[in-house]
Design an enzyme around this catalytic site. Structure first.
Site, PDB file in Angstrom:
ATOM      1  N   ARG A  52     -39.535  39.176   9.826  1.00 52.43           N
ATOM      2  CA  ARG A  52     -39.555  40.602  10.162  1.00 52.43           C
ATOM      3  C   ARG A  52     -39.072  40.839  11.580  1.00 52.43           C
ATOM      4  O   ARG A  52     -38.554  41.904  11.915  1.00 52.43           O
ATOM      5  CB  ARG A  52     -40.970  41.174   9.972  1.00 52.43           C
ATOM      6  CG  ARG A  52     -41.090  42.653  10.333  1.00 52.43           C
ATOM      7  CD  ARG A  52     -42.395  43.256   9.836  1.00 52.43           C
ATOM      8  NE  ARG A  52     -43.557  42.467  10.190  1.00 52.43           N
ATOM      9  CZ  ARG A  52     -44.135  42.492  11.400  1.00 52.43           C
ATOM     10  NH1 ARG A  52     -43.640  43.241  12.366  1.00 52.43           N
ATOM     11  NH2 ARG A  52     -45.201  41.753  11.630  1.00 52.43           N
ATOM     12  N   TYR A 105     -24.666  63.436   7.085  1.00 48.30           N
ATOM     13  CA  TYR A 105     -25.092  62.922   5.794  1.00 48.30           C
ATOM     14  C   TYR A 105     -26.399  63.608   5.384  1.00 48.30           C
ATOM     15  O   TYR A 105     -27.262  63.881   6.224  1.00 48.30           O
ATOM     16  CB  TYR A 105     -25.276  61.414   5.905  1.00 48.30           C
ATOM     17  CG  TYR A 105     -25.933  60.752   4.721  1.00 48.30           C
ATOM     18  CD1 TYR A 105     -25.363  60.809   3.452  1.00 48.30           C
ATOM     19  CD2 TYR A 105     -27.123  60.069   4.882  1.00 48.30           C
ATOM     20  CE1 TYR A 105     -25.976  60.195   2.372  1.00 48.30           C
ATOM     21  CE2 TYR A 105     -27.741  59.449   3.804  1.00 48.30           C
ATOM     22  CZ  TYR A 105     -27.160  59.518   2.555  1.00 48.30           C
ATOM     23  OH  TYR A 105     -27.760  58.915   1.484  1.00 48.30           O
ATOM     24  N   ASP A 177     -22.722  58.210  14.482  1.00 48.74           N
ATOM     25  CA  ASP A 177     -22.705  57.510  13.199  1.00 48.74           C
ATOM     26  C   ASP A 177     -21.244  57.257  12.847  1.00 48.74           C
ATOM     27  O   ASP A 177     -20.490  58.178  12.559  1.00 48.74           O
ATOM     28  CB  ASP A 177     -23.387  58.370  12.131  1.00 48.74           C
ATOM     29  CG  ASP A 177     -23.464  57.687  10.777  1.00 48.74           C
ATOM     30  OD1 ASP A 177     -22.693  56.733  10.535  1.00 48.74           O
ATOM     31  OD2 ASP A 177     -24.295  58.102   9.950  1.00 48.74           O
ATOM     32  N   LYS A 202     -21.640  50.501   3.279  1.00 50.49           N
ATOM     33  CA  LYS A 202     -20.395  51.136   2.876  1.00 50.49           C
ATOM     34  C   LYS A 202     -19.180  50.239   3.167  1.00 50.49           C
ATOM     35  O   LYS A 202     -19.117  49.119   2.697  1.00 50.49           O
ATOM     36  CB  LYS A 202     -20.285  52.495   3.565  1.00 50.49           C
ATOM     37  CG  LYS A 202     -21.518  53.389   3.407  1.00 50.49           C
ATOM     38  CD  LYS A 202     -21.889  53.646   1.956  1.00 50.49           C
ATOM     39  CE  LYS A 202     -22.924  54.741   1.778  1.00 50.49           C
ATOM     40  NZ  LYS A 202     -24.227  54.493   2.407  1.00 50.49           N
TER      41      LYS A 202
END
Length: 391
Positions: A52, A105, A177, A202
């Site tokens: 983690r 988005y 972004d 993406k």
């Protein structure tokens, strides 16, 4: 035979080295002594303790994306929205104010308009095609501005240089972004961004088989604060996803070039079809931000094309069904072309009036162009247009 203990694992020595990065799914890593563990946690030695908090496959991928974006010390997270959350929630507190682009988005918009206000963080949406609109939205308590270089799904270009100059003047963080444009088209740090983020899912990974995000910053202190938040809230990326994404990066430049060439050709073809009310592609002369695209994007248009069919939901249904060689799916950046209908997917949470204000009608489609033969792709779209015209 006398039993032996099997842990910790010892990797067999080898004079040769692997050609590709090994997949390392271990959740925990063994140290020799408490002093050795202290050295790792306190930064005096490089090592891993618990996945983690970091693992080798994530770090290998992060360094590769760092190199593309031109920074050091970036971090891979479990998704693109994890990256957005690490920035917004890791760096702001109750009483702060954030300005966001009004065409972000859909989930980023939701976080800004619903989640941050619930936590006492005020937000304002601004039209980022004009730095003056962002300037008008700033307040004394504004901590950051979040924009996309190219908006989703209307493909409008932000005034990146103007907004960066404004943020420097006001002492406000600029967060970009860069998922749509990718560092192959624009490197936001070179234009004054303080923080850059990606949905690695993406174009960077490119095969619709991973879910990952990435964040990088020019200030190590900012990066440390976001890292602590991400680790605390468990935004851990899968080692396997990181391994797959690194594989995808090896072909990123080739995929981006091929998809962009086809997208440009598809956009020009769409513009000549009956029943098409509008085509949006940044380098076309009829795009409202074409001049900015020539400079900011260096004449590149990217792999995304948007268009508006004449008609409404009936025509949209007919088109999507008939263009059955293209996946109707709310994603982008895949090796295969995908077709998205924002009114029923990414922007469905907005009211019809809210979508209309952005130019998103029932006939609006967004296309993420892939690697298919251009002629075959155009033929598939033509079949869809014929069906829509008969709807």
């Amino acid at each position: 035979m006398k039993p032996t203990l099997q842990r910790p694992v010892t990797v067999p020595p080898s004079l040769s080295t692997p050609v590709i990065t090994p997949l390392m799914p271990s959740v925990v890593y063994a140290s020799t002594t408490p002093d050795e563990l202290d050295s790792q946690y306190e930064g005096r030695a490089q090592g891993y303790t618990y996945a983690r908090e970091g693992h080798p496959n994530a770090d290998v991928l992060a360094r590769r994306i760092d190199a593309l974006e031109g920074c050091e010390g970036g971090m891979v997270l479990g998704s693109g929205m994890a990256a957005v959350a690490a920035v917004l929630l890791g760096l702001t507190k109750a009483g702060d104010h954030v300005v966001g682009g009004d065409q972000l988005y859909g989930r980023s918009l939701r976080m800004l308009t619903e989640d941050l206000p619930r936590l006492g963080i005020a937000t304002t949406m601004a039209q980022v095609t004009d730095a003056a609109s962002v300037a008008a939205a700033l307040r004394p308590e504004t901590k950051m501005v979040l924009i996309e270089v190219v908006s989703n799904p209307t493909l409008r270009l932000a005034d990146l240089d103007g907004i960066a100059a404004l943020c420097r003047e006001k002492g406000v963080l600029l967060v970009v972004d860069n998922t749509f444009t990718t560092p192959a088209t624009v490197k936001p740090f070179e234009h004054g961004a303080d923080i850059v983020l990606h949905s690695v899912t993406k174009l960077l990974a490119g095969h619709s088989d991973v879910t990952l995000g990435w964040i990088g910053a020019t200030d190590p202190d900012l990066m440390a604060r976001m890292r602590i938040f991400a680790v605390t809230t468990g935004m851990t990326p899968s080692p396997f996803d990181c391994w797959l994404a690194e594989r995808g990066l090896h072909t990123f430049a080739l995929r981006q070039t091929r998809a962009q060439d086809t997208a440009r050709r598809l956009a020009d073809h769409l513009a000549g079809q009956a029943g098409i009310a509008k085509v949006l592609y940044p380098t076309r002369p009829d795009h409202p931000d074409m001049a900015r695209a020539q400079g900011l994007l260096q004449g590149q248009g990217g792999n995304m094309v948007s268009f508006v069919l004449d008609g409404g939901r009936a025509e949209a249904n007919a088109f999507a069904e008939a263009a059955n060689g293209v996946a109707f799916a709310p994603t982008l950046g895949d090796v295969g072309t995908t077709l998205s209908h924002p009114a029923s997917s990414s922007h469905r949470a907005l009211t019809p009036e809210g979508r209309a204000a952005l130019g998103i009608t029932e006939g609006f489609f967004r296309v993420s162009v892939g690697l298919e033969d251009p002629d075959a792709l155009i033929a598939c779209f033509d079949a869809g247009f014929a069906a829509a015209g008969s709807a």
